[in-house]
Write a protein that holds these residues in place. Structure first.
Motif, short mmCIF file in Angstrom:
data_model
loop_
_atom_site.label_atom_id
_atom_site.label_comp_id
_atom_site.label_asym_id
_atom_site.label_seq_id
_atom_site.Cartn_x
_atom_site.Cartn_y
_atom_site.Cartn_z
N MET A 1 0.91 -1.17 0.18
CA MET A 1 0.00 -0.06 0.08
C MET A 1 0.97 1.49 0.01
SD MET A 1 -2.86 1.30 2.83
CE MET A 1 -3.37 -0.22 3.22
N ASN A 2 0.72 2.19 -0.85
CA ASN A 2 1.40 3.44 -0.77
C ASN A 2 0.57 4.53 -0.22
OD1 ASN A 2 -0.74 4.19 -2.77
ND2 ASN A 2 0.64 3.97 -4.38
N TYR A 3 1.36 5.66 -0.13
CA TYR A 3 0.79 6.93 0.68
C TYR A 3 -0.63 7.09 -0.13
CZ TYR A 3 0.25 11.30 2.83
OH TYR A 3 -0.16 12.37 3.39
N ALA A 4 -0.88 7.15 -1.21
CA ALA A 4 -2.03 7.58 -1.90
C ALA A 4 -3.27 6.80 -1.65
CB ALA A 4 -2.02 7.72 -3.54
N GLU A 5 -2.89 5.46 -1.54
CA GLU A 5 -4.02 4.44 -1.16
C GLU A 5 -4.40 4.74 0.25
OE1 GLU A 5 -1.97 0.98 -2.16
OE2 GLU A 5 -2.42 1.00 -4.42
N ALA A 6 -3.49 4.72 1.03
CA ALA A 6 -3.65 5.13 2.62
C ALA A 6 -4.55 6.15 2.74
CB ALA A 6 -2.23 4.95 3.19
N LYS A 7 -4.01 7.10 2.24
CA LYS A 7 -4.93 8.35 2.28
C LYS A 7 -6.47 8.56 2.01
CE LYS A 7 -4.40 12.75 3.34
NZ LYS A 7 -4.50 13.30 4.85
N LYS A 19 -3.46 9.64 15.11
CA LYS A 19 -3.05 8.73 16.21
C LYS A 19 -3.85 8.31 17.15
CE LYS A 19 0.78 12.06 16.50
NZ LYS A 19 1.33 13.16 17.21
N ASN A 20 -5.08 8.55 17.64
CA ASN A 20 -5.99 8.13 18.33
C ASN A 20 -6.55 6.71 17.73
OD1 ASN A 20 -5.93 9.92 20.50
ND2 ASN A 20 -7.52 10.88 19.69
N MET A 21 -6.77 6.57 16.34
CA MET A 21 -7.20 5.43 15.58
C MET A 21 -6.02 4.55 15.73
SD MET A 21 -7.90 5.23 11.65
CE MET A 21 -8.98 6.50 11.44
N VAL A 22 -4.79 4.94 15.63
CA VAL A 22 -3.69 3.84 15.95
C VAL A 22 -3.70 3.19 17.11
CG1 VAL A 22 -1.26 3.46 15.87
CG2 VAL A 22 -2.19 4.75 13.85
N ILE A 23 -3.85 4.12 18.14
CA ILE A 23 -3.84 3.75 19.65
C ILE A 23 -5.01 2.68 19.87
CG2 ILE A 23 -4.09 4.20 21.75
CD1 ILE A 23 -2.62 6.87 21.17
N ALA A 24 -6.29 3.10 19.36
CA ALA A 24 -7.58 2.19 19.72
C ALA A 24 -7.24 0.98 18.88
CB ALA A 24 -8.50 2.86 19.16
N ASP A 37 -7.76 -3.83 10.36
CA ASP A 37 -6.35 -3.91 10.15
C ASP A 37 -5.68 -3.15 8.91
OD1 ASP A 37 -6.05 -5.88 12.37
OD2 ASP A 37 -6.58 -7.89 11.19
N LEU A 38 -6.55 -2.95 8.03
CA LEU A 38 -6.21 -2.21 6.86
C LEU A 38 -6.44 -0.92 7.19
CD1 LEU A 38 -5.61 -2.49 3.79
CD2 LEU A 38 -8.14 -2.07 3.41
N ARG A 39 -7.32 -0.48 7.99
CA ARG A 39 -7.24 1.03 8.35
C ARG A 39 -5.96 1.48 9.16
NH1 ARG A 39 -11.99 1.37 11.19
NH2 ARG A 39 -13.35 0.52 9.52
N LEU A 40 -5.88 0.23 10.15
CA LEU A 40 -4.77 0.53 10.94
C LEU A 40 -3.32 0.57 10.16
CD1 LEU A 40 -3.21 0.65 13.73
CD2 LEU A 40 -3.17 -2.08 13.91
N LYS A 41 -3.22 -0.23 9.21
CA LYS A 41 -1.98 0.22 8.33
C LYS A 41 -1.93 1.43 7.51
CE LYS A 41 0.33 -2.42 4.81
NZ LYS A 41 0.21 -3.67 3.71
N ALA A 42 -3.36 1.76 7.00
CA ALA A 42 -3.04 3.17 6.24
C ALA A 42 -2.91 4.21 7.26
CB ALA A 42 -4.46 3.35 5.64
N LYS A 44 -1.15 4.29 9.85
CA LYS A 44 0.29 4.21 10.04
C LYS A 44 1.05 4.95 9.04
CE LYS A 44 0.78 0.27 13.63
NZ LYS A 44 1.14 -0.69 13.79
N ILE A 45 0.81 4.46 7.84
CA ILE A 45 1.48 5.16 6.65
C ILE A 45 1.35 6.65 6.53
CG2 ILE A 45 1.58 5.07 4.13
CD1 ILE A 45 1.06 1.91 4.29
N VAL A 46 -0.06 7.14 6.69
CA VAL A 46 -0.29 8.59 6.82
C VAL A 46 0.40 9.28 7.78
CG1 VAL A 46 -1.94 10.20 6.65
CG2 VAL A 46 -2.49 8.12 5.53
N LEU A 47 0.53 8.69 8.86
CA LEU A 47 1.28 9.44 9.85
C LEU A 47 2.76 9.43 9.75
CD1 LEU A 47 -0.67 8.22 13.11
CD2 LEU A 47 -0.57 10.36 12.39
N LYS A 48 3.27 8.46 9.14
CA LYS A 48 4.87 8.56 8.66
C LYS A 48 5.13 9.73 7.75
CE LYS A 48 8.22 5.00 7.44
NZ LYS A 48 8.36 3.82 6.77
N GLY A 49 4.18 9.97 7.13
CA GLY A 49 4.35 11.11 6.23
C GLY A 49 4.53 10.85 4.60
#
Length: 84
Positions: A1-7, A19-24, A37-42, A44-49
């Motif tokens: 998954m790339n940044y555009a797909e994650a966004k 950040k709250n989504m990742v914690i939850a 799981d897909l939303r969590l991965k996405a 994390k990718i968006v938060l990475k920048g």
């Protein structure tokens, strides 16, 4: 998954919401569905920048070329158009 797909998956959420989504979703991951799981991965990718696509100094890049050639003028990234 790339940044555009994650966004596309997480939408235009503010950083604090991501950040709250990742914690939850990370807290009790055994309850997560495949969609969670897909939303969590996405998230994390968006938060990475967003990846920076810039030329690096002292490297050679193909700026122009025919059709099918990996070069900047054909819409490829700087990393893809690097000359080996």
């Amino acid at each position: 998954m790339n940044y555009a797909e994650a966004k596309k998956i997480v939408g235009s959420q503010p950083t604090w919401a991501l950040k709250n989504m990742v914690i939850a979703l990370s807290t009790c991951s055994f309850f997560n569905t495949a969609e969670d799981d897909l939303r969590l991965k996405a998230a994390k990718i968006v938060l990475k920048g967003k990846p920076k696509d810039k030329p690096e100094p002292f490297k050679q890049y193909a700026l122009t070329g025919g059709s099918g050639v990996k070069c900047i003028s054909n819409g490829n990234t700087w990393a893809e158009s690097e000359v080996a």
